[in-house]
Design a protein around this motif. Structure first.
Motif, PDB file in Angstrom:
ATOM      1  N   THR A 151       0.855  -1.188   0.000  1.00 27.32           N
ATOM      2  CA  THR A 151       0.000   0.000   0.000  1.00 27.32           C
ATOM      3  C   THR A 151       0.892   1.239   0.000  1.00 27.32           C
ATOM      4  N   VAL A 152       0.616   2.144  -0.921  1.00 29.91           N
ATOM      5  CA  VAL A 152       1.433   3.353  -1.056  1.00 29.91           C
ATOM      6  C   VAL A 152       0.513   4.571  -1.050  1.00 29.91           C
ATOM      7  N   GLN A 153       0.870   5.579  -0.273  1.00 31.79           N
ATOM      8  CA  GLN A 153       0.056   6.799  -0.237  1.00 31.79           C
ATOM      9  C   GLN A 153       0.390   7.698  -1.427  1.00 31.79           C
ATOM     10  N   MET A 154      -0.647   8.185  -2.072  1.00 28.52           N
ATOM     11  CA  MET A 154      -0.452   9.141  -3.170  1.00 28.52           C
ATOM     12  C   MET A 154      -0.667  10.555  -2.633  1.00 28.52           C
ATOM     13  N   CYS A 155       0.271  11.438  -2.955  1.00 27.07           N
ATOM     14  CA  CYS A 155       0.180  12.842  -2.528  1.00 27.07           C
ATOM     15  C   CYS A 155       0.268  13.711  -3.775  1.00 27.07           C
ATOM     16  N   THR A 156      -0.222  14.916  -3.649  1.00 27.71           N
ATOM     17  CA  THR A 156      -0.065  15.885  -4.737  1.00 27.71           C
ATOM     18  C   THR A 156       0.532  17.155  -4.157  1.00 27.71           C
ATOM     19  N   LEU A 157       1.476  17.734  -4.903  1.00 29.54           N
ATOM     20  CA  LEU A 157       2.145  18.954  -4.462  1.00 29.54           C
ATOM     21  C   LEU A 157       1.766  20.088  -5.404  1.00 29.54           C
ATOM     22  N   SER A 158       1.207  21.141  -4.826  1.00 32.98           N
ATOM     23  CA  SER A 158       0.802  22.301  -5.633  1.00 32.98           C
ATOM     24  C   SER A 158       1.738  23.471  -5.356  1.00 32.98           C
ATOM     25  N   ASN A 159       2.164  24.123  -6.430  1.00 34.81           N
ATOM     26  CA  ASN A 159       3.025  25.304  -6.300  1.00 34.81           C
ATOM     27  C   ASN A 159       2.117  26.530  -6.128  1.00 34.81           C
ATOM     28  N   ILE A 160       1.827  26.899  -4.876  1.00 29.74           N
ATOM     29  CA  ILE A 160       0.804  27.935  -4.655  1.00 29.74           C
ATOM     30  C   ILE A 160       1.350  29.357  -4.781  1.00 29.74           C
ATOM     31  N   LYS A 161       2.684  29.483  -4.829  1.00 32.64           N
ATOM     32  CA  LYS A 161       3.302  30.794  -5.069  1.00 32.64           C
ATOM     33  C   LYS A 161       4.676  30.515  -5.659  1.00 32.64           C
ATOM     34  N   SER A 162       4.963  31.022  -6.839  1.00 26.97           N
ATOM     35  CA  SER A 162       6.152  30.572  -7.572  1.00 26.97           C
ATOM     36  C   SER A 162       7.194  31.668  -7.781  1.00 26.97           C
ATOM     37  N   GLY A 163       8.470  31.251  -7.587  1.00 22.56           N
ATOM     38  CA  GLY A 163       9.592  32.103  -7.976  1.00 22.56           C
ATOM     39  C   GLY A 163       9.864  33.289  -7.060  1.00 22.56           C
ATOM     40  N   ARG A 164      10.888  34.062  -7.486  1.00 28.14           N
ATOM     41  CA  ARG A 164      11.306  35.300  -6.800  1.00 28.14           C
ATOM     42  C   ARG A 164      11.708  35.078  -5.339  1.00 28.14           C
ATOM     43  N   CYS A 165      12.253  33.910  -5.051  1.00 28.52           N
ATOM     44  CA  CYS A 165      12.695  33.656  -3.674  1.00 28.52           C
ATOM     45  C   CYS A 165      14.090  34.266  -3.479  1.00 28.52           C
ATOM     46  N   PRO A 166      14.323  34.959  -2.360  1.00 31.27           N
ATOM     47  CA  PRO A 166      15.622  35.607  -2.144  1.00 31.27           C
ATOM     48  C   PRO A 166      16.751  34.651  -1.738  1.00 31.27           C
ATOM     49  N   GLU A 167      16.407  33.392  -1.430  1.00 33.17           N
ATOM     50  CA  GLU A 167      17.436  32.433  -1.000  1.00 33.17           C
ATOM     51  C   GLU A 167      18.340  32.042  -2.178  1.00 33.17           C
ATOM     52  N   ASP A 168      19.520  31.453  -1.850  1.00 33.22           N
ATOM     53  CA  ASP A 168      20.444  31.067  -2.929  1.00 33.22           C
ATOM     54  C   ASP A 168      20.656  29.553  -3.024  1.00 33.22           C
TER      55      ASP A 168
END
Length: 313
Positions: free
Chosen positions: A34-51
């Motif tokens: 038995t394997v759990q299925m998950c979904t990942l949504s990109n709710i806010k994209s890009g422009r991150c100040p991290e490197d």
């Protein structure tokens, strides 16, 4: 306390013995096949100040990734409903922020969490560093888990990211745990690290108190424009070894076979499931990188005789 020596010994045993031990542990604590299925949504994209050198959403790298502000609530609810129809029981929302924001945006994330939890799905969020008061508010909204990966070992970490410290990451994990939210915390392989770094990462994860309920194991998906854009793909057997060692060290955790699955064959993935992986992310994209789609995964489950985990009643 689990010693570094014992983690090293587990990790370096022959692969067949390692997989056998991991599968034995897995059967004691989890439903087999038995394997759990998950979904990942990109709710806010890009422009991150991290490197972060692996990440196409960093504002520092010319990756051509689409940037957009926090999605409207309605759109996220529609995505979650579609994921549920496809068999996903966990909906994860990722926002490219260094720190979780305050004000209207945070309130909207709380509404998203309430909506997903209201559908009977597990709700998970990842949006950078959190303060204790923000973690408490997410808990009140019904958040199941907060994802905050350690990425790699503490020793190798400065080679990957310089805009925040390992200690910063561990602090956010403590705030999440203190608020009664499950911790989802794992790492990425294939960024030029050594076996010693992978062992050190697993050692750190296994000694978190409490241990993480969810451990994503990611393979780097190199994206042109990032400093790691030209790295060669990792040997899939490294992923199998990581999954198996994680399963033995953290027997009750859900070990999630996460990014990089688009480059794995069905046989590679079958070995990962045998080694104790019991969750995948199924949707055409994982934030910004390619991922097998629903149909591919349905065919693989059918081929392997795996059932998708159902929603808890």
């Amino acid at each position: 306390m689990i010693s570094l020596e014992s983690v090293t010994k587990i990790y370096h045993q022959s692969l067949l013995s390692l997989i056998f031990e991991a599968q034995s542990v897995h059967r004691q604590h989890h439903q087999t096949d038995t394997v759990q299925m998950c979904t990942l949504s990109n709710i806010k994209s890009g422009r991150c100040p991290e490197d972060c050198k692996y990440c196409p959403q960093s504002a520092r790298y010319p990756t051509g990734v689409e940037s957009y502000p926090l999605l409207p609530l309605e759109e996220v609810i529609n995505q979650a409903q579609e994921a549920k129809q496809h068999g996903a029981t966990r909906f994860c929302m990722g926002a490219a922020w260094r720190n979780a924001p305050d004000g209207e945006e945070f309130d909207r994330v709380l509404q998203m969490v309430e909506a997903v939890a209201g559908m009977g799905m597990e709700a998970c969020v990842t949006m950078g560093m959190l303060r204790p008061d923000q973690a408490q508010r997410l808990a009140q909204a019904g958040l199941t888990a907060y994802n905050h990966n350690l990425d790699t070992s503490e020793s190798f970490y400065p080679e990957i990211i310089t805009t925040r410290t390992y200690r910063d990451r561990l602090e956010t994990i403590q705030h999440v745990s203190a608020a009664g939210i499950q911790v989802c915390c794992g790492g990425i392989v294939g960024m030029g690290e050594t076996d010693s770094d992978r062992i050190e990462l697993l050692h750190t994860l296994a000694n978190l108190t409490p241990q993480p309920e969810s451990v994503p194991i990611n393979a780097l998906s190199p994206v042109k424009g990032t400093p790691f854009g030209d790295l060669a793909p990792i040997d899939p057997l490294v992923l199998v070894r990581m999954v198996a060692t994680a399963r033995i060290l953290m027997p009750k955790a859900v070990v999630r076979l996460s990014a990089g699955r688009d480059r794995l064959s069905v046989s590679d993935q079958a070995l990962c499931f045998l080694a104790g992986a019991n969750s995948i992310f199924s949707s055409e994209k994982l934030l910004t990188t390619a991922n097998p789609d629903w149909q591919d995964d349905a065919e693989m489950f059918n081929q392997l005789g795996i059932a998708a985990k159902e929603l808890s009643r």
